[in-house]
Design a protein around this motif. Structure first.
Motif, PDB file in Angstrom:
ATOM      1  N   LYS A 130      44.507  39.383  28.560  1.00  0.00           N
ATOM      2  CA  LYS A 130      43.323  40.151  29.027  1.00  0.00           C
ATOM      3  C   LYS A 130      43.640  40.067  30.720  1.00  0.00           C
ATOM      4  O   LYS A 130      44.296  39.136  31.177  1.00  0.00           O
ATOM      5  CB  LYS A 130      41.922  40.067  28.838  1.00  0.00           C
ATOM      6  CG  LYS A 130      41.641  38.465  29.318  1.00  0.00           C
ATOM      7  CD  LYS A 130      39.917  38.555  28.771  1.00  0.00           C
ATOM      8  CE  LYS A 130      39.170  37.304  29.457  1.00  0.00           C
ATOM      9  NZ  LYS A 130      37.970  37.192  28.981  1.00  0.00           N
ATOM     10  N   ILE A 131      43.089  41.137  31.523  1.00  0.00           N
ATOM     11  CA  ILE A 131      43.258  41.039  32.888  1.00  0.00           C
ATOM     12  C   ILE A 131      42.034  40.319  33.318  1.00  0.00           C
ATOM     13  O   ILE A 131      40.811  40.520  33.033  1.00  0.00           O
ATOM     14  CB  ILE A 131      43.269  42.450  33.393  1.00  0.00           C
ATOM     15  CG1 ILE A 131      44.614  43.308  32.946  1.00  0.00           C
ATOM     16  CG2 ILE A 131      43.194  42.497  35.057  1.00  0.00           C
ATOM     17  CD1 ILE A 131      45.941  42.761  33.232  1.00  0.00           C
ATOM     18  N   GLU A 132      42.412  39.295  34.109  1.00  0.00           N
ATOM     19  CA  GLU A 132      41.415  38.308  34.845  1.00  0.00           C
ATOM     20  C   GLU A 132      40.990  38.999  36.111  1.00  0.00           C
ATOM     21  O   GLU A 132      39.528  38.970  36.245  1.00  0.00           O
ATOM     22  CB  GLU A 132      41.853  36.856  34.863  1.00  0.00           C
ATOM     23  CG  GLU A 132      41.949  35.889  33.770  1.00  0.00           C
ATOM     24  CD  GLU A 132      41.216  34.714  34.078  1.00  0.00           C
ATOM     25  OE1 GLU A 132      41.503  33.934  35.093  1.00  0.00           O
ATOM     26  OE2 GLU A 132      40.439  34.297  33.006  1.00  0.00           O
ATOM     27  N   PHE A 133      41.689  39.574  36.956  1.00  0.00           N
ATOM     28  CA  PHE A 133      41.191  40.399  38.035  1.00  0.00           C
ATOM     29  C   PHE A 133      42.651  41.082  38.372  1.00  0.00           C
ATOM     30  O   PHE A 133      43.605  40.896  38.102  1.00  0.00           O
ATOM     31  CB  PHE A 133      40.819  39.266  39.087  1.00  0.00           C
ATOM     32  CG  PHE A 133      41.804  38.298  39.687  1.00  0.00           C
ATOM     33  CD1 PHE A 133      42.801  38.588  40.435  1.00  0.00           C
ATOM     34  CD2 PHE A 133      41.836  37.017  39.155  1.00  0.00           C
ATOM     35  CE1 PHE A 133      43.841  37.915  40.902  1.00  0.00           C
ATOM     36  CE2 PHE A 133      42.871  36.143  39.694  1.00  0.00           C
ATOM     37  CZ  PHE A 133      43.711  36.726  40.658  1.00  0.00           C
ATOM     38  N   VAL A 134      41.916  41.935  39.301  1.00  0.00           N
ATOM     39  CA  VAL A 134      42.968  42.920  39.853  1.00  0.00           C
ATOM     40  C   VAL A 134      42.532  43.354  41.138  1.00  0.00           C
ATOM     41  O   VAL A 134      41.418  43.797  41.373  1.00  0.00           O
ATOM     42  CB  VAL A 134      43.328  44.098  38.710  1.00  0.00           C
ATOM     43  CG1 VAL A 134      42.203  44.852  38.675  1.00  0.00           C
ATOM     44  CG2 VAL A 134      44.318  45.137  39.539  1.00  0.00           C
ATOM     45  N   PHE A 135      43.402  43.363  42.431  1.00  0.00           N
ATOM     46  CA  PHE A 135      42.922  43.749  43.511  1.00  0.00           C
ATOM     47  C   PHE A 135      43.875  44.811  44.148  1.00  0.00           C
ATOM     48  O   PHE A 135      45.015  44.292  44.357  1.00  0.00           O
ATOM     49  CB  PHE A 135      42.938  42.458  44.591  1.00  0.00           C
ATOM     50  CG  PHE A 135      42.001  41.283  44.258  1.00  0.00           C
ATOM     51  CD1 PHE A 135      40.720  41.621  44.100  1.00  0.00           C
ATOM     52  CD2 PHE A 135      42.371  40.098  44.184  1.00  0.00           C
ATOM     53  CE1 PHE A 135      39.812  40.458  43.816  1.00  0.00           C
ATOM     54  CE2 PHE A 135      41.871  39.013  43.765  1.00  0.00           C
ATOM     55  CZ  PHE A 135      40.311  39.206  43.694  1.00  0.00           C
ATOM     56  N   GLY A 136      43.644  45.800  44.067  1.00  0.00           N
ATOM     57  CA  GLY A 136      44.419  47.159  44.109  1.00  0.00           C
ATOM     58  C   GLY A 136      44.512  47.964  43.043  1.00  0.00           C
ATOM     59  O   GLY A 136      43.637  48.148  42.098  1.00  0.00           O
ATOM     60  N   THR A 137      45.541  48.593  43.114  1.00  0.00           N
ATOM     61  CA  THR A 137      45.926  49.723  41.818  1.00  0.00           C
ATOM     62  C   THR A 137      46.862  49.075  41.028  1.00  0.00           C
ATOM     63  O   THR A 137      47.937  48.638  41.682  1.00  0.00           O
ATOM     64  CB  THR A 137      46.185  51.086  42.529  1.00  0.00           C
ATOM     65  OG1 THR A 137      45.130  51.551  43.371  1.00  0.00           O
ATOM     66  CG2 THR A 137      46.433  52.280  41.277  1.00  0.00           C
ATOM     67  N   ALA A 138      46.515  49.253  39.700  1.00  0.00           N
ATOM     68  CA  ALA A 138      47.571  48.666  38.880  1.00  0.00           C
ATOM     69  C   ALA A 138      47.126  49.389  37.377  1.00  0.00           C
ATOM     70  O   ALA A 138      46.188  50.016  37.151  1.00  0.00           O
ATOM     71  CB  ALA A 138      47.422  47.198  38.473  1.00  0.00           C
ATOM     72  N   GLN A 140      45.897  39.370  37.755  1.00  0.00           N
ATOM     73  CA  GLN A 140      46.350  37.988  36.948  1.00  0.00           C
ATOM     74  C   GLN A 140      45.780  38.347  35.717  1.00  0.00           C
ATOM     75  O   GLN A 140      44.915  38.766  35.240  1.00  0.00           O
ATOM     76  CB  GLN A 140      45.353  36.855  37.578  1.00  0.00           C
ATOM     77  CG  GLN A 140      45.731  35.304  36.687  1.00  0.00           C
ATOM     78  CD  GLN A 140      44.996  34.397  37.607  1.00  0.00           C
ATOM     79  OE1 GLN A 140      45.540  33.894  38.295  1.00  0.00           O
ATOM     80  NE2 GLN A 140      44.023  33.578  37.092  1.00  0.00           N
ATOM     81  N   LEU A 141      46.729  38.000  34.730  1.00  0.00           N
ATOM     82  CA  LEU A 141      46.646  37.977  33.224  1.00  0.00           C
ATOM     83  C   LEU A 141      46.220  36.468  32.632  1.00  0.00           C
ATOM     84  O   LEU A 141      46.925  35.325  32.960  1.00  0.00           O
ATOM     85  CB  LEU A 141      47.673  38.468  32.381  1.00  0.00           C
ATOM     86  CG  LEU A 141      48.135  39.860  32.687  1.00  0.00           C
ATOM     87  CD1 LEU A 141      48.814  40.050  33.941  1.00  0.00           C
ATOM     88  CD2 LEU A 141      48.910  40.388  31.477  1.00  0.00           C
ATOM     89  N   ARG A 142      45.324  36.327  31.635  1.00  0.00           N
ATOM     90  CA  ARG A 142      45.372  35.164  30.968  1.00  0.00           C
ATOM     91  C   ARG A 142      45.595  35.337  29.329  1.00  0.00           C
ATOM     92  O   ARG A 142      44.806  36.205  28.892  1.00  0.00           O
ATOM     93  CB  ARG A 142      43.745  34.599  31.166  1.00  0.00           C
ATOM     94  CG  ARG A 142      43.423  33.331  30.293  1.00  0.00           C
ATOM     95  CD  ARG A 142      42.181  32.702  30.604  1.00  0.00           C
ATOM     96  NE  ARG A 142      42.135  31.300  30.467  1.00  0.00           N
ATOM     97  CZ  ARG A 142      41.715  30.885  29.054  1.00  0.00           C
ATOM     98  NH1 ARG A 142      41.724  31.935  28.124  1.00  0.00           N
ATOM     99  NH2 ARG A 142      41.608  29.671  28.797  1.00  0.00           N
ATOM    100  N   PHE A 143      46.580  34.639  29.043  1.00  0.00           N
ATOM    101  CA  PHE A 143      46.757  34.922  27.547  1.00  0.00           C
ATOM    102  C   PHE A 143      45.810  34.207  26.512  1.00  0.00           C
ATOM    103  O   PHE A 143      45.085  32.974  27.070  1.00  0.00           O
ATOM    104  CB  PHE A 143      48.303  34.270  27.257  1.00  0.00           C
ATOM    105  CG  PHE A 143      49.477  35.255  27.647  1.00  0.00           C
ATOM    106  CD1 PHE A 143      50.134  35.982  26.786  1.00  0.00           C
ATOM    107  CD2 PHE A 143      49.515  35.395  28.969  1.00  0.00           C
ATOM    108  CE1 PHE A 143      50.750  37.134  27.352  1.00  0.00           C
ATOM    109  CE2 PHE A 143      50.445  36.304  29.473  1.00  0.00           C
ATOM    110  CZ  PHE A 143      51.272  37.191  28.642  1.00  0.00           C
ATOM    111  N   SER A 157      40.479  44.244  30.755  1.00  0.00           N
ATOM    112  CA  SER A 157      41.314  45.123  30.144  1.00  0.00           C
ATOM    113  C   SER A 157      42.182  44.326  29.199  1.00  0.00           C
ATOM    114  O   SER A 157      42.809  43.141  29.726  1.00  0.00           O
ATOM    115  CB  SER A 157      42.275  46.025  30.946  1.00  0.00           C
ATOM    116  OG  SER A 157      41.441  46.637  31.717  1.00  0.00           O
ATOM    117  N   PRO A 158      42.261  44.613  27.901  1.00  0.00           N
ATOM    118  CA  PRO A 158      43.433  43.816  27.001  1.00  0.00           C
ATOM    119  C   PRO A 158      44.772  44.312  27.211  1.00  0.00           C
ATOM    120  O   PRO A 158      45.060  45.346  27.608  1.00  0.00           O
ATOM    121  CB  PRO A 158      42.585  44.349  25.622  1.00  0.00           C
ATOM    122  CG  PRO A 158      42.343  45.720  25.900  1.00  0.00           C
ATOM    123  CD  PRO A 158      41.677  45.748  27.352  1.00  0.00           C
ATOM    124  N   VAL A 159      45.666  43.374  27.001  1.00  0.00           N
ATOM    125  CA  VAL A 159      47.113  43.608  27.251  1.00  0.00           C
ATOM    126  C   VAL A 159      47.782  43.175  25.950  1.00  0.00           C
ATOM    127  O   VAL A 159      47.391  42.104  25.227  1.00  0.00           O
ATOM    128  CB  VAL A 159      47.647  42.848  28.136  1.00  0.00           C
ATOM    129  CG1 VAL A 159      49.274  43.208  28.412  1.00  0.00           C
ATOM    130  CG2 VAL A 159      46.942  43.051  29.742  1.00  0.00           C
TER     131      VAL A 159
END
Length: 208
Positions: free
Chosen positions: A62-70, A102-105, A86-88
């Protein structure tokens, strides 16, 4: 625990008609339409209750954080915004436009992406405990990342790989950085990595 919205109370019209009061075709039609509409609504409710909620149940990370547009692009080409939580899933590509993300598995691994990166989860298998069937295959299509391995990388190193067009990285440790454009470069903060291509493998120790 997850928050569930309360079920909205909906008034259901009484379709019962006293005997002797529904002798004409219009009345019979009204009763049939009301009954059919109620049955269809009940079927829809039962289907919704039976369907699992869209979430992170079967996600790799899942997305742990995002700074900006992704964005996250699925294996079928569907695009969605990458946001906190968000799930990945396997086959998803995370594209950081101007963002750091940053993603955390689920095995505890972390992947931090630089702006202008494309990162794909090619394969992932972890059921919450180590049973020898674990698998993690990631691909850095372009850009840069730093990653810290989780239980898969720490306990079954042969089941872990990071792929680029020019080389595949296996781990002998836990914490490294890789940048890929037309060539590949990186550093190792902890442990060792092995960078392999058709010409062989190069072990890179901690601190290089």
């Amino acid at each position: 625990s997850a928050h569930l919205d309360p079920i909205e109370r909906v008034a259901i019209p009484d379709s019962r008609v006293p005997a002797g009061h529904c002798d004409n075709p219009d009345c019979v039609g009204d009763v049939m339409r009301t009954t059919t509409k109620f049955a269809a609504g009940l079927t829809s409710i039962l289907l919704m209750l039976a369907m699992p909620a869209m979430g992170t149940e079967n996600s790799a990370a899942k997305i742990e954080f995002v700074f900006g547009t992704a964005n996250i692009v699925s294996v079928t080409g569907q695009k969605r915004a990458a946001e906190k939580g968000s799930p990945v899933y396997v086959g998803d590509t995370v594209i950081t436009l101007d963002a750091r993300a940053q993603l955390r598995f689920t095995d505890g691994a972390y992947v931090a992406l630089l702006p202008g990166s494309e990162f794909r989860v090619n394969a992932y298998r972890y059921n919450g405990q180590l049973d020898g069937n674990e698998r993690l295959s990631m691909e850095l299509i372009r850009g840069g990342l730093r990653t810290i391995s989780g239980k898969i990388g720490k306990n079954l190193q042969s089941a872990y790989e990071m792929i680029t067009d020019v080389a595949t990285i296996g781990i002998r440790g836990t914490d490294y950085t890789v940048v890929y454009d037309e060539s590949i470069s990186g550093s190792v903060s902890s442990g060792r990595i092995a960078v392999c291509n058709a010409g062989g493998c190069l072990d890179i120790p901690e601190g290089q």
